[in-house]
Design an enzyme around this catalytic site. Structure first.
Site, PDB file in Angstrom:
ATOM      1  N   HIS A  93      -5.552   0.613  10.356  1.00  0.00           N
ATOM      2  CA  HIS A  93      -6.553  -0.362  10.783  1.00  0.00           C
ATOM      3  C   HIS A  93      -6.013  -1.143  11.964  1.00  0.00           C
ATOM      4  O   HIS A  93      -4.815  -1.409  12.021  1.00  0.00           O
ATOM      5  CB  HIS A  93      -6.888  -1.322   9.634  1.00  0.00           C
ATOM      6  CG  HIS A  93      -8.184  -2.032   9.838  1.00  0.00           C
ATOM      7  ND1 HIS A  93      -8.275  -3.198  10.546  1.00  0.00           N
ATOM      8  CD2 HIS A  93      -9.436  -1.712   9.450  1.00  0.00           C
ATOM      9  CE1 HIS A  93      -9.539  -3.574  10.567  1.00  0.00           C
ATOM     10  NE2 HIS A  93     -10.267  -2.695   9.928  1.00  0.00           N
ATOM     11  N   ASP A 127     -12.639   2.360   3.917  1.00  0.00           N
ATOM     12  CA  ASP A 127     -13.353   3.634   3.895  1.00  0.00           C
ATOM     13  C   ASP A 127     -12.683   4.708   3.074  1.00  0.00           C
ATOM     14  O   ASP A 127     -13.264   5.764   2.847  1.00  0.00           O
ATOM     15  CB  ASP A 127     -13.523   4.150   5.332  1.00  0.00           C
ATOM     16  CG  ASP A 127     -14.465   3.279   6.103  1.00  0.00           C
ATOM     17  OD1 ASP A 127     -15.459   2.845   5.503  1.00  0.00           O
ATOM     18  OD2 ASP A 127     -14.216   3.017   7.278  1.00  0.00           O
TER      19      ASP A 127
HETATM   20  N1  CMC Z   1      -3.214   8.852  10.558  1.00  0.00           N
HETATM   21  C1  CMC Z   1      -2.084   9.134  11.228  1.00  0.00           C
HETATM   22  N2  CMC Z   1      -1.546   8.357  12.175  1.00  0.00           N
HETATM   23  C2  CMC Z   1      -2.202   7.225  12.477  1.00  0.00           C
HETATM   24  C3  CMC Z   1      -3.391   6.851  11.827  1.00  0.00           C
HETATM   25  C4  CMC Z   1      -3.882   7.710  10.825  1.00  0.00           C
HETATM   26  N3  CMC Z   1      -5.012   7.417  10.180  1.00  0.00           N
HETATM   27  N4  CMC Z   1      -3.833   5.677  12.327  1.00  0.00           N
HETATM   28  C5  CMC Z   1      -2.962   5.323  13.259  1.00  0.00           C
HETATM   29  N5  CMC Z   1      -1.975   6.244  13.358  1.00  0.00           N
HETATM   30  C6  CMC Z   1      -0.790   6.187  14.236  1.00  0.00           C
HETATM   31  C7  CMC Z   1      -1.179   6.553  15.672  1.00  0.00           C
HETATM   32  O1  CMC Z   1      -1.013   7.918  15.929  1.00  0.00           O
HETATM   33  C8  CMC Z   1      -0.235   5.692  16.457  1.00  0.00           C
HETATM   34  O2  CMC Z   1       1.013   6.323  16.498  1.00  0.00           O
HETATM   35  P1  CMC Z   1       1.966   6.174  17.805  1.00  0.00           P
HETATM   36  O3  CMC Z   1       2.253   4.725  17.934  1.00  0.00           O
HETATM   37  O4  CMC Z   1       3.156   7.005  17.452  1.00  0.00           O
HETATM   38  O5  CMC Z   1       1.174   6.724  18.939  1.00  0.00           O
HETATM   39  C9  CMC Z   1      -0.059   4.427  15.604  1.00  0.00           C
HETATM   40  O6  CMC Z   1      -0.362   4.840  14.265  1.00  0.00           O
HETATM   41  C10 CMC Z   1      -1.014   3.295  16.006  1.00  0.00           C
HETATM   42  O7  CMC Z   1      -2.326   3.819  16.059  1.00  0.00           O
HETATM   43  P2  CMC Z   1      -3.434   3.329  17.077  1.00  0.00           P
HETATM   44  O8  CMC Z   1      -4.496   4.369  17.192  1.00  0.00           O
HETATM   45  O9  CMC Z   1      -2.781   2.863  18.350  1.00  0.00           O
HETATM   46  O10 CMC Z   1      -3.962   2.055  16.310  1.00  0.00           O
HETATM   47  P3  CMC Z   1      -5.351   1.376  16.513  1.00  0.00           P
HETATM   48  O11 CMC Z   1      -5.207   0.003  16.059  1.00  0.00           O
HETATM   49  O12 CMC Z   1      -5.851   1.581  17.916  1.00  0.00           O
HETATM   50  O13 CMC Z   1      -6.303   2.249  15.579  1.00  0.00           O
HETATM   51  C11 CMC Z   1      -7.662   2.981  13.827  1.00  0.00           C
HETATM   52  C12 CMC Z   1      -6.828   1.826  14.381  1.00  0.00           C
HETATM   53  C13 CMC Z   1      -8.478   2.498  12.620  1.00  0.00           C
HETATM   54  C14 CMC Z   1      -8.694   3.472  14.887  1.00  0.00           C
HETATM   55  C15 CMC Z   1      -6.724   4.143  13.422  1.00  0.00           C
HETATM   56  O14 CMC Z   1      -5.809   3.710  12.438  1.00  0.00           O
HETATM   57  C16 CMC Z   1      -7.484   5.375  12.930  1.00  0.00           C
HETATM   58  O15 CMC Z   1      -7.934   6.193  13.751  1.00  0.00           O
HETATM   59  N6  CMC Z   1      -7.668   5.524  11.581  1.00  0.00           N
HETATM   60  C17 CMC Z   1      -8.445   6.598  11.026  1.00  0.00           C
HETATM   61  C18 CMC Z   1      -9.918   6.247  11.151  1.00  0.00           C
HETATM   62  C19 CMC Z   1     -10.337   5.197  10.149  1.00  0.00           C
HETATM   63  O16 CMC Z   1     -10.011   5.258   8.975  1.00  0.00           O
HETATM   64  N7  CMC Z   1     -11.138   4.233  10.643  1.00  0.00           N
HETATM   65  C20 CMC Z   1     -11.716   3.200   9.778  1.00  0.00           C
HETATM   66  C21 CMC Z   1     -11.250   1.836  10.130  1.00  0.00           C
HETATM   67  S1  CMC Z   1     -11.682   0.649   8.867  1.00  0.00           S
HETATM   68  C22 CMC Z   1     -13.391   0.576   8.937  1.00  0.00           C
HETATM   69  C23 CMC Z   1     -13.859  -0.338   9.981  1.00  0.00           C
HETATM   70  O17 CMC Z   1     -13.483  -1.538   9.940  1.00  0.00           O
HETATM   71  O18 CMC Z   1     -14.664   0.117  10.808  1.00  0.00           O
END
Ligand code: CMC
Length: 425
Positions: free
Chosen positions: A303, A360
């Protein structure tokens, strides 16, 4: 760094503002006029876009408060109608206030009859979110008497209409996709009971609302009601900042919510759990999620704000058990989810990156057990989040500091050059 009340940048001091709780913010409104510089913050990870008194999140501690009340208490002790009142009005209602609010919402549940023909323009296999975007956007064509955003009363009527009509709109999207007749709302039922009946009932026979399912779904609605300045809420605010009518703004929010990184994650999470199928395949998927060369992510994990267990996921996990017991469901997907969570939480990759289950991760498991197809999951999220969207939109319109949203950019394209005729390129 300057003293505690300002941040020094060059020759200029920028005031540091404090909220009631949470990080302080640097007020950089004069930065450009004083220094000629913009700030650069893709994804707004360090930017407070507004002042708000609705929802507070401490992502490190896993805290979520609505108007000060912890989400766990609201999910356990309150109802979606009460939380809606709280978000819109700032305080928990008295018994009389809640009855009046519920009555008002109930009286707005019907849709203009002409909208039924609007649905028939869609293909039967249209995604419910495509229908939701279209129908909610179209509401402004049907309810002209509540589109004057400068009139607080019209704003409130539009807010009530949106909250009240979303279940009807979502249920009709479902009914259309399965080829069954639309059901009119039944005002004798609760908000959530009515939605269940409009979705799963048929005109040919009475529908009995299962109180455990009704309570579980109501709780899911509470858990999704608002979440601070997330992508779809910021979209609603940005759309609203131009003076657009509330129906158009909420349609914009629905469009944003649809994405798999946001509201679409519950659908993606359940699809992933089903694809995993059996616990022995979990290591393979965890390895893929960790592989930098594989775009796969564990859906329902991680998240932007929570770097701890999402407090909504805790309630969700408990609710899965209740629904499974009540409906005597024996779906292996829950076992896969539990074991996946356990393995990921003990894996150094997920520990180091502070990736925990989010709301989720379990919601799809419950919604599927209740009988919703995966394509409806995000529509249900949109239904519940409408309360947060309209509350945030109302707050924004009433904010004297509100301006049209207009971010700037770091331009990296070509500098000025002369046009070349097509034959000479
Ligand atoms: N599985 C594997 N690796 C992950 C995941 C995951 N679900 N989420 C983040 N990472 C890794 C990512 O690869 C990155 O690694 P590195 O620093 O080595 O490049 C690190 O963790 C940080 O990730 P980010 O994408 O920079 O973080 P963010 O804050 O931009 O993204 C997120 C947050 C929710 C988009 C992401 O965690 C994700 O894509 N999760 C899966 C989708 C999901 O479950 N979304 C629902 C969010 S909750 C509902 C809502 O409030 O809408």
């Amino acid at each position: 760094m300057a003293d505690t009340n300002t941040l020094k940048f060059g020759d200029h001091d920028y005031p540091v503002m404090s909220g009631s709780v949470g990080p302080q913010v640097v007020d950089i409104r004069k930065l450009y006029s004083e220094t000629g510089m913009f700030t650069y913050d893709p994804g707004f990870t360090s930017t407070a876009s507004c002042e708000s008194a609705l929802t507070y999140i401490d992502g490190d501690e896993g805290v979520l408060l609505h108007r000060g009340y912890p989400i766990g208490q609201l999910a356990e002790q309150s109802s979606f109608m009460e939380v809606s009142y709280l978000l819109l009005n700032g305080e928990l209602p008295s018994k009389g206030e809640l009855d009046e609010f519920t009555h008002t919402i109930t009286r707005h549940t019907m849709l203009h009859e002409q909208l039924a023909t609007f649905y028939r323009g869609f293909r039967r296999d249209a995604h419910p979110m495509a229908i939701m975007c279209g129908v909610v956007g179209a509401l402004s064509a049907f309810y002209h008497d509540s589109t004057d955003i400068n009139d607080p009363r019209q704003r409130m009527i539009a807010s009530h209409r949106l909250i009240a009509k979303m279940p009807t709109i979502a249920a009709m999207a479902y009914k259309y996709s399965v080829g069954q007749p639309f059901l009119y709302p039944d005002n004798s039922l609760s908000y959530t009971g009515n939605f269940l009946r409009m979705t799963f009932g048929v005109p040919a026979e009475p529908y009995h609302v299962n109180p455990i399912v009704e309570r579980a779904l109501d709780r899911i609605f509470i858990l999704h009601a608002d979440h601070e300045q997330n992508a779809s809420t910021s979209t609603v605010r940005l759309a609203g900042s131009s003076g657009a009518n509330p129906f158009a703004c909420i349609a914009a929010g629905i469009a944003c919510l649809w994405g798999p990184a946001h509201g679409g994650a519950n659908e993606a999470a359940l699809n992933m759990l089903r694809e995993i199928g059996t616990p022995d395949r979990i290591p393979e998927f965890i390895a893929r999620a960790k592989d930098k060369n594989d775009p796969f992510r564990l859906m329902g994990f991680g998240h932007r704000v929570y770097k701890n267990y999402d407090p909504r996921a805790t309630v969700m996990q408990k609710t899965v058990r209740e629904v499974f017991d009540a409906l005597k469901v024996n779906d292996p997907v829950f076992e896969v989810a539990l074991q996946l969570e356990h393995m990921a939480l003990n894996d150094p990759y997920f520990i180091e990156k502070k990736l925990f289950p989010n709301v989720d991760f379990y919601s799809g498991v419950i919604l599927s057990a209740i009988g919703f197809p995966t394509t409806m999951f995000t529509a249900l999220f949109a239904l519940a989040r409408t309360v947060g969207w309209v509350a945030q939109w109302n707050e924004m319109i009433s904010d004297p500091a509100q301006k049209i949203g207009r971010p700037r950019q770091l331009y990296t394209g070509p500098t000025q050059r002369d046009y070349v005729e097509i034959g000479k390129r």
